[in-house]
Design an enzyme around this catalytic site. Structure first.
Site, PDB file in Angstrom:
ATOM      1  CB  THR A 227      -0.999   0.145   1.207  1.00 17.53           C
ATOM      2  OG1 THR A 227      -0.180   0.334   2.565  1.00 17.53           O
ATOM      3  CG2 THR A 227      -1.523  -1.323   1.205  1.00 17.53           C
ATOM      4  CG  HIS A 228       1.463   5.638  -1.577  1.00 17.70           C
ATOM      5  ND1 HIS A 228       1.638   6.879  -0.630  1.00 17.70           N
ATOM      6  CD2 HIS A 228       2.371   5.967  -2.544  1.00 17.70           C
ATOM      7  CE1 HIS A 228       2.628   7.643  -1.179  1.00 17.70           C
ATOM      8  NE2 HIS A 228       2.994   7.247  -2.277  1.00 17.70           N
TER       9      HIS A 228
END
Length: 387
Positions: A227-228
Protein backbone atom coordinates in the site's frame (compact mmCIF):
# COMPACT_ATOMS: atom_id res chain seq x y z
CA UNK A 1 27.83 -1.04 -41.37
CA UNK A 2 26.03 0.31 -38.32
CA UNK A 3 27.90 2.80 -36.17
CA UNK A 4 27.40 3.32 -32.44
CA UNK A 5 28.11 6.33 -30.21
CA UNK A 6 31.17 4.85 -28.47
CA UNK A 7 32.76 3.03 -31.41
CA UNK A 8 36.54 3.33 -31.25
CA UNK A 9 36.76 3.85 -27.48
CA UNK A 10 38.65 1.38 -25.31
CA UNK A 11 37.74 0.64 -21.69
CA UNK A 12 39.83 -1.28 -19.17
CA UNK A 13 37.49 -2.69 -16.52
CA UNK A 14 39.11 -3.80 -13.27
CA UNK A 15 35.83 -4.91 -11.83
CA UNK A 16 33.83 -7.57 -10.07
CA UNK A 17 30.34 -8.26 -8.73
CA UNK A 18 27.68 -5.89 -10.11
CA UNK A 19 28.37 -2.14 -9.85
CA UNK A 20 31.51 -2.00 -12.02
CA UNK A 21 30.42 -4.66 -14.52
CA UNK A 22 26.95 -3.18 -15.05
CA UNK A 23 28.46 0.27 -15.68
CA UNK A 24 30.98 -1.03 -18.23
CA UNK A 25 28.34 -3.16 -19.93
CA UNK A 26 26.42 0.01 -20.80
CA UNK A 27 29.54 1.25 -22.59
CA UNK A 28 29.97 -2.06 -24.42
CA UNK A 29 26.37 -1.92 -25.61
CA UNK A 30 27.11 1.52 -27.08
CA UNK A 31 30.07 0.20 -29.06
CA UNK A 32 33.03 0.63 -26.71
CA UNK A 33 35.63 -2.08 -26.53
CA UNK A 34 35.63 -3.28 -22.93
CA UNK A 35 38.58 -5.35 -21.72
CA UNK A 36 37.65 -7.05 -18.45
CA UNK A 37 40.58 -7.93 -16.20
CA UNK A 38 40.03 -11.16 -14.26
CA UNK A 39 42.21 -13.19 -11.94
CA UNK A 40 42.55 -16.96 -12.12
CA UNK A 41 41.49 -19.45 -10.99
CA UNK A 42 37.94 -18.12 -10.55
CA UNK A 43 37.86 -14.68 -12.20
CA UNK A 44 35.07 -12.29 -11.31
CA UNK A 45 33.41 -13.89 -8.29
CA UNK A 46 29.99 -13.08 -9.77
CA UNK A 47 30.66 -16.00 -12.11
CA UNK A 48 29.94 -18.24 -9.12
CA UNK A 49 26.85 -16.51 -7.73
CA UNK A 50 24.57 -19.15 -9.27
CA UNK A 51 24.40 -21.55 -12.22
CA UNK A 52 20.87 -20.96 -13.45
CA UNK A 53 21.59 -19.92 -17.05
CA UNK A 54 22.66 -23.21 -18.67
CA UNK A 55 25.31 -23.51 -15.98
CA UNK A 56 26.36 -19.86 -16.13
CA UNK A 57 25.61 -17.22 -13.48
CA UNK A 58 22.45 -15.19 -14.05
CA UNK A 59 24.26 -12.17 -12.59
CA UNK A 60 27.32 -12.58 -14.79
CA UNK A 61 25.58 -13.05 -18.14
CA UNK A 62 23.42 -9.99 -17.41
CA UNK A 63 26.26 -7.61 -16.56
CA UNK A 64 29.13 -8.78 -18.76
CA UNK A 65 28.04 -9.19 -22.35
CA UNK A 66 30.13 -7.63 -25.08
CA UNK A 67 33.43 -7.74 -23.17
CA UNK A 68 36.83 -9.33 -23.69
CA UNK A 69 38.12 -11.34 -20.74
CA UNK A 70 41.80 -10.93 -19.91
CA UNK A 71 43.14 -13.33 -17.27
CA UNK A 72 46.14 -11.73 -15.55
CA UNK A 73 47.52 -11.12 -12.08
CA UNK A 74 48.28 -7.41 -11.79
CA UNK A 75 50.64 -8.12 -8.91
CA UNK A 76 53.07 -9.85 -11.30
CA UNK A 77 55.42 -8.17 -13.74
CA UNK A 78 53.53 -9.71 -16.65
CA UNK A 79 50.22 -8.41 -15.37
CA UNK A 80 51.59 -4.92 -14.81
CA UNK A 81 53.11 -4.96 -18.29
CA UNK A 82 49.93 -5.74 -20.17
CA UNK A 83 47.80 -3.41 -18.05
CA UNK A 84 50.25 -0.61 -18.75
CA UNK A 85 50.17 -1.34 -22.48
CA UNK A 86 46.38 -1.35 -22.52
CA UNK A 87 46.24 1.92 -20.58
CA UNK A 88 48.48 3.55 -23.18
CA UNK A 89 45.66 2.98 -25.64
CA UNK A 90 42.64 3.22 -23.31
CA UNK A 91 40.13 6.02 -23.02
CA UNK A 92 38.46 4.89 -19.79
CA UNK A 93 39.40 2.88 -16.70
CA UNK A 94 36.60 1.60 -14.48
CA UNK A 95 37.35 -0.04 -11.16
CA UNK A 96 35.39 -1.18 -8.12
CA UNK A 97 38.10 -3.11 -6.31
CA UNK A 98 38.44 -3.18 -2.53
CA UNK A 99 39.03 0.20 -0.82
CA UNK A 100 42.65 1.32 -1.19
CA UNK A 101 43.60 -1.35 -3.74
CA UNK A 102 44.29 1.08 -6.57
CA UNK A 103 46.41 3.35 -4.38
CA UNK A 104 48.48 0.40 -3.19
CA UNK A 105 49.20 -0.51 -6.81
CA UNK A 106 50.13 3.06 -7.71
CA UNK A 107 47.02 3.35 -9.89
CA UNK A 108 45.17 6.15 -8.17
CA UNK A 109 43.87 8.91 -10.42
CA UNK A 110 46.71 11.36 -9.78
CA UNK A 111 49.37 8.77 -10.68
CA UNK A 112 47.49 7.62 -13.77
CA UNK A 113 46.67 11.15 -14.89
CA UNK A 114 50.35 12.05 -14.91
CA UNK A 115 51.11 9.12 -17.27
CA UNK A 116 47.91 9.13 -19.30
CA UNK A 117 46.48 12.66 -19.25
CA UNK A 118 43.54 11.81 -21.54
CA UNK A 119 42.46 8.79 -19.50
CA UNK A 120 39.09 9.01 -17.76
CA UNK A 121 39.17 7.10 -14.46
CA UNK A 122 35.96 5.97 -12.80
CA UNK A 123 36.29 4.82 -9.19
CA UNK A 124 33.27 3.06 -7.67
CA UNK A 125 33.29 2.34 -3.95
CA UNK A 126 30.90 1.75 -1.10
CA UNK A 127 31.37 4.98 0.81
CA UNK A 128 33.62 7.25 -1.23
CA UNK A 129 37.05 8.63 -0.54
CA UNK A 130 37.47 10.48 2.74
CA UNK A 131 35.29 10.31 5.81
CA UNK A 132 35.25 7.69 8.58
CA UNK A 133 33.97 4.85 6.37
CA UNK A 134 36.17 5.31 3.30
CA UNK A 135 38.05 2.05 3.96
CA UNK A 136 35.01 -0.01 4.90
CA UNK A 137 33.90 -2.84 2.63
CA UNK A 138 30.39 -2.55 1.23
CA UNK A 139 27.92 -4.88 -0.41
CA UNK A 140 24.49 -4.16 -1.80
CA UNK A 141 22.51 -5.37 1.22
CA UNK A 142 24.72 -3.37 3.58
CA UNK A 143 24.23 -0.18 1.58
CA UNK A 144 20.47 -0.78 1.46
CA UNK A 145 20.67 -0.89 5.25
CA UNK A 146 22.92 2.10 5.86
CA UNK A 147 21.10 4.29 3.31
CA UNK A 148 17.81 3.66 5.10
CA UNK A 149 16.10 1.84 2.23
CA UNK A 150 15.40 -1.26 4.30
CA UNK A 151 13.89 0.87 7.06
CA UNK A 152 11.08 2.05 4.76
CA UNK A 153 10.63 -1.22 2.83
CA UNK A 154 8.49 -4.14 3.93
CA UNK A 155 5.48 -4.46 6.20
CA UNK A 156 4.77 -2.67 9.50
CA UNK A 157 5.98 -5.79 11.31
CA UNK A 158 8.98 -6.73 9.19
CA UNK A 159 11.49 -4.67 7.18
CA UNK A 160 12.74 -6.16 3.91
CA UNK A 161 15.54 -5.74 1.42
CA UNK A 162 14.70 -4.76 -2.12
CA UNK A 163 14.75 -7.92 -4.23
CA UNK A 164 17.40 -6.73 -6.71
CA UNK A 165 20.90 -5.29 -6.22
CA UNK A 166 19.55 -1.77 -6.28
CA UNK A 167 22.52 -0.04 -4.60
CA UNK A 168 24.90 -1.62 -7.10
CA UNK A 169 22.62 -0.68 -9.99
CA UNK A 170 22.26 2.92 -8.77
CA UNK A 171 26.04 3.30 -8.50
CA UNK A 172 26.54 1.69 -11.91
CA UNK A 173 24.14 4.04 -13.65
CA UNK A 174 25.71 7.14 -12.06
CA UNK A 175 29.12 5.81 -13.10
CA UNK A 176 27.84 5.35 -16.65
CA UNK A 177 26.32 8.83 -16.89
CA UNK A 178 29.38 10.33 -15.21
CA UNK A 179 31.68 8.70 -17.76
CA UNK A 180 29.59 10.03 -20.64
CA UNK A 181 29.79 13.50 -19.08
CA UNK A 182 33.56 13.15 -18.71
CA UNK A 183 33.85 12.18 -22.38
CA UNK A 184 32.03 15.38 -23.35
CA UNK A 185 34.32 17.42 -21.11
CA UNK A 186 37.43 15.74 -22.53
CA UNK A 187 36.26 16.60 -26.04
CA UNK A 188 36.43 20.27 -24.99
CA UNK A 189 39.60 20.26 -22.90
CA UNK A 190 41.59 17.27 -24.18
CA UNK A 191 42.14 16.07 -20.62
CA UNK A 192 40.73 13.12 -18.73
CA UNK A 193 38.74 13.49 -15.52
CA UNK A 194 38.14 11.38 -12.46
CA UNK A 195 34.58 10.17 -11.97
CA UNK A 196 34.00 9.10 -8.37
CA UNK A 197 30.80 7.30 -7.40
CA UNK A 198 29.89 5.85 -4.03
CA UNK A 199 27.10 3.36 -3.55
CA UNK A 200 25.94 5.17 -0.42
CA UNK A 201 25.63 8.52 -2.18
CA UNK A 202 23.93 6.98 -5.20
CA UNK A 203 21.28 5.27 -3.09
CA UNK A 204 20.95 8.20 -0.67
CA UNK A 205 20.03 10.39 -3.67
CA UNK A 206 17.30 7.93 -4.58
CA UNK A 207 16.11 8.08 -0.97
CA UNK A 208 15.48 11.85 -1.12
CA UNK A 209 11.68 11.55 -0.85
CA UNK A 210 11.68 9.64 2.48
CA UNK A 211 14.65 11.70 3.69
CA UNK A 212 12.76 14.95 3.11
CA UNK A 213 9.57 13.45 4.53
CA UNK A 214 11.32 12.38 7.75
CA UNK A 215 13.67 15.33 8.23
CA UNK A 216 11.11 18.07 7.68
CA UNK A 217 8.02 16.17 8.78
CA UNK A 218 9.45 14.60 11.92
CA UNK A 219 8.63 10.95 11.16
CA UNK A 220 9.68 8.60 8.40
CA UNK A 221 7.13 7.16 5.96
CA UNK A 222 5.64 4.06 7.53
CA UNK A 223 6.46 0.67 6.08
CA UNK A 224 3.24 -0.29 4.38
CA UNK A 225 3.91 -3.33 2.21
CA UNK A 226 2.16 -2.90 -1.12
CA UNK A 227 0.00 0.00 0.00
CA UNK A 228 1.01 3.65 -0.13
CA UNK A 229 1.52 5.38 3.25
CA UNK A 230 -0.04 8.66 2.16
CA UNK A 231 -2.42 7.84 -0.73
CA UNK A 232 -5.61 5.76 -0.75
CA UNK A 233 -6.67 3.67 -2.52
CA UNK A 234 -3.22 2.67 -3.70
CA UNK A 235 -1.71 -0.80 -3.59
CA UNK A 236 -2.47 -4.49 -3.97
CA UNK A 237 -6.01 -5.81 -4.30
CA UNK A 238 -7.36 -9.28 -5.00
CA UNK A 239 -10.01 -10.00 -7.60
CA UNK A 240 -12.68 -12.67 -7.33
CA UNK A 241 -10.58 -15.17 -9.27
CA UNK A 242 -7.84 -14.96 -6.66
CA UNK A 243 -5.43 -13.02 -8.86
CA UNK A 244 -3.78 -9.85 -7.60
CA UNK A 245 -3.61 -6.46 -9.23
CA UNK A 246 -2.17 -3.09 -8.32
CA UNK A 247 -3.86 0.26 -8.82
CA UNK A 248 -3.73 3.72 -7.35
CA UNK A 249 -5.44 7.09 -7.46
CA UNK A 250 -3.59 10.40 -7.71
CA UNK A 251 -6.30 13.01 -7.08
CA UNK A 252 -9.97 13.64 -6.29
CA UNK A 253 -10.91 13.76 -9.97
CA UNK A 254 -9.73 10.17 -10.31
CA UNK A 255 -11.68 9.27 -7.16
CA UNK A 256 -14.90 10.43 -8.81
CA UNK A 257 -14.08 8.41 -11.92
CA UNK A 258 -13.22 5.39 -9.77
CA UNK A 259 -16.60 5.54 -8.06
CA UNK A 260 -18.44 5.74 -11.38
CA UNK A 261 -16.52 3.27 -13.55
CA UNK A 262 -14.99 0.77 -11.12
CA UNK A 263 -17.17 0.67 -8.02
CA UNK A 264 -20.23 1.69 -10.05
CA UNK A 265 -21.44 3.60 -7.00
CA UNK A 266 -21.48 7.29 -8.08
CA UNK A 267 -22.98 8.47 -4.79
CA UNK A 268 -19.91 7.22 -2.92
CA UNK A 269 -17.91 10.10 -4.43
CA UNK A 270 -19.81 12.44 -2.12
CA UNK A 271 -19.34 10.34 1.02
CA UNK A 272 -17.62 12.58 3.59
CA UNK A 273 -15.37 9.71 4.71
CA UNK A 274 -13.78 9.54 1.26
CA UNK A 275 -14.21 13.03 -0.20
CA UNK A 276 -10.49 13.92 -0.09
CA UNK A 277 -7.29 11.90 -0.09
CA UNK A 278 -6.65 12.80 3.56
CA UNK A 279 -10.08 11.43 4.46
CA UNK A 280 -9.57 8.33 2.36
CA UNK A 281 -6.26 7.63 4.11
CA UNK A 282 -7.91 8.17 7.51
CA UNK A 283 -10.68 5.72 6.59
CA UNK A 284 -8.51 3.32 4.56
CA UNK A 285 -9.88 0.15 6.21
CA UNK A 286 -13.48 1.11 5.45
CA UNK A 287 -12.59 2.07 1.89
CA UNK A 288 -10.69 -1.16 1.29
CA UNK A 289 -13.71 -3.12 2.53
CA UNK A 290 -15.92 -1.39 -0.06
CA UNK A 291 -13.39 -2.09 -2.83
CA UNK A 292 -13.00 -5.73 -1.78
CA UNK A 293 -16.76 -6.28 -1.89
CA UNK A 294 -16.86 -5.05 -5.50
CA UNK A 295 -13.75 -6.89 -6.71
CA UNK A 296 -15.02 -10.15 -5.21
CA UNK A 297 -17.49 -10.36 -8.09
CA UNK A 298 -14.94 -9.59 -10.84
CA UNK A 299 -12.06 -11.44 -12.40
CA UNK A 300 -8.76 -9.60 -12.53
CA UNK A 301 -9.24 -8.97 -16.24
CA UNK A 302 -12.71 -7.54 -15.66
CA UNK A 303 -11.41 -5.32 -12.85
CA UNK A 304 -8.60 -4.02 -15.05
CA UNK A 305 -11.06 -3.30 -17.84
CA UNK A 306 -13.12 -1.15 -15.47
CA UNK A 307 -10.00 0.61 -14.23
CA UNK A 308 -8.90 1.34 -17.79
CA UNK A 309 -12.37 2.67 -18.63
CA UNK A 310 -12.13 5.04 -15.68
CA UNK A 311 -8.61 6.22 -16.56
CA UNK A 312 -7.16 4.65 -13.40
CA UNK A 313 -3.55 3.42 -13.64
CA UNK A 314 -3.32 -0.29 -12.94
CA UNK A 315 -1.18 -3.37 -13.49
CA UNK A 316 -1.25 -7.09 -12.77
CA UNK A 317 1.04 -8.36 -10.01
CA UNK A 318 3.30 -10.41 -12.28
CA UNK A 319 5.78 -13.12 -11.44
CA UNK A 320 9.04 -13.53 -13.37
CA UNK A 321 7.54 -15.88 -15.96
CA UNK A 322 4.81 -13.39 -16.78
CA UNK A 323 7.38 -10.62 -17.21
CA UNK A 324 9.54 -12.79 -19.47
CA UNK A 325 6.53 -13.42 -21.71
CA UNK A 326 5.05 -9.93 -21.42
CA UNK A 327 3.19 -9.02 -24.61
CA UNK A 328 4.46 -5.43 -24.54
CA UNK A 329 8.09 -6.56 -24.57
CA UNK A 330 7.27 -9.00 -27.37
CA UNK A 331 5.35 -6.43 -29.42
CA UNK A 332 8.20 -3.92 -29.17
CA UNK A 333 10.74 -6.63 -30.07
CA UNK A 334 12.91 -6.01 -27.02
CA UNK A 335 14.55 -9.45 -26.88
CA UNK A 336 17.81 -10.31 -28.64
CA UNK A 337 20.02 -13.39 -28.76
CA UNK A 338 23.30 -13.14 -26.87
CA UNK A 339 26.06 -15.76 -27.09
CA UNK A 340 27.50 -17.24 -23.90
CA UNK A 341 30.05 -20.02 -23.30
CA UNK A 342 27.06 -22.32 -22.66
CA UNK A 343 25.10 -21.35 -25.76
CA UNK A 344 22.80 -18.55 -26.85
CA UNK A 345 20.40 -16.92 -24.43
CA UNK A 346 17.76 -14.22 -24.69
CA UNK A 347 18.51 -10.77 -23.24
CA UNK A 348 16.64 -7.49 -23.19
CA UNK A 349 17.83 -4.50 -25.16
CA UNK A 350 18.89 -1.52 -23.01
CA UNK A 351 15.86 0.67 -22.25
CA UNK A 352 17.29 3.81 -23.91
CA UNK A 353 16.51 3.22 -27.59
CA UNK A 354 18.64 5.19 -30.03
CA UNK A 355 17.47 5.60 -33.61
CA UNK A 356 19.88 4.01 -36.12
CA UNK A 357 22.18 2.73 -33.36
CA UNK A 358 20.99 -0.52 -31.81
CA UNK A 359 22.92 -1.85 -28.83
CA UNK A 360 25.80 -4.16 -29.72
CA UNK A 361 24.57 -7.03 -27.48
CA UNK A 362 27.93 -8.80 -27.73
CA UNK A 363 28.87 -12.21 -26.40
CA UNK A 364 29.44 -13.06 -22.74
CA UNK A 365 33.11 -14.09 -22.43
CA UNK A 366 34.52 -17.25 -20.94
CA UNK A 367 37.13 -16.67 -18.27
CA UNK A 368 40.38 -15.65 -19.96
CA UNK A 369 38.94 -16.20 -23.43
CA UNK A 370 40.78 -13.27 -25.00
CA UNK A 371 44.04 -13.36 -23.02
CA UNK A 372 46.27 -14.70 -25.79
CA UNK A 373 44.80 -12.37 -28.42
CA UNK A 374 45.27 -9.37 -26.14
CA UNK A 375 48.88 -10.33 -25.43
CA UNK A 376 49.50 -10.67 -29.14
CA UNK A 377 47.97 -7.23 -29.75
CA UNK A 378 49.54 -5.28 -26.92
CA UNK A 379 52.96 -6.91 -26.99
CA UNK A 380 54.53 -9.80 -25.17
CA UNK A 381 53.82 -13.49 -24.80
CA UNK A 382 51.20 -14.90 -22.45
CA UNK A 383 52.56 -17.32 -19.92
CA UNK A 384 52.04 -18.71 -16.44
CA UNK A 385 48.34 -18.24 -15.84
CA UNK A 386 47.38 -19.42 -19.33
CA UNK A 387 48.75 -22.92 -18.75
Amino acid sequence: MQTRPLDGLTVLAMEHAVAGPFASRQLADLGARVIKLERLPDGDFARGYDDKVHGESSFFVWANRGKQSLAADIKTAEGQHIVGKILENADILIQNLAPGAMQRMGMDFDSLHEKYPRLIVCDISGYGEGGPLSDKKAYDLLIQAVAGLISVTGTPDQPARVGISIADIAAAMYAYSGILSALLQRARTGRGLRVEVSMLEALAEWMSYPLNFAHYGGTAPARSGLTHPSIAPYGQYTAGDGQSLIFGLQNDREWHSFCIHVLQQPALAQDARFATNLQRVAHRAELDAVIASVLAHLSREQAMQRLDAGGIANAPLNDMHAVWNHPQLQARQRWREVATPAGNIQALLPPATLSDAEAAMGAVPALGEHTQALWDEFGGQARGWLE
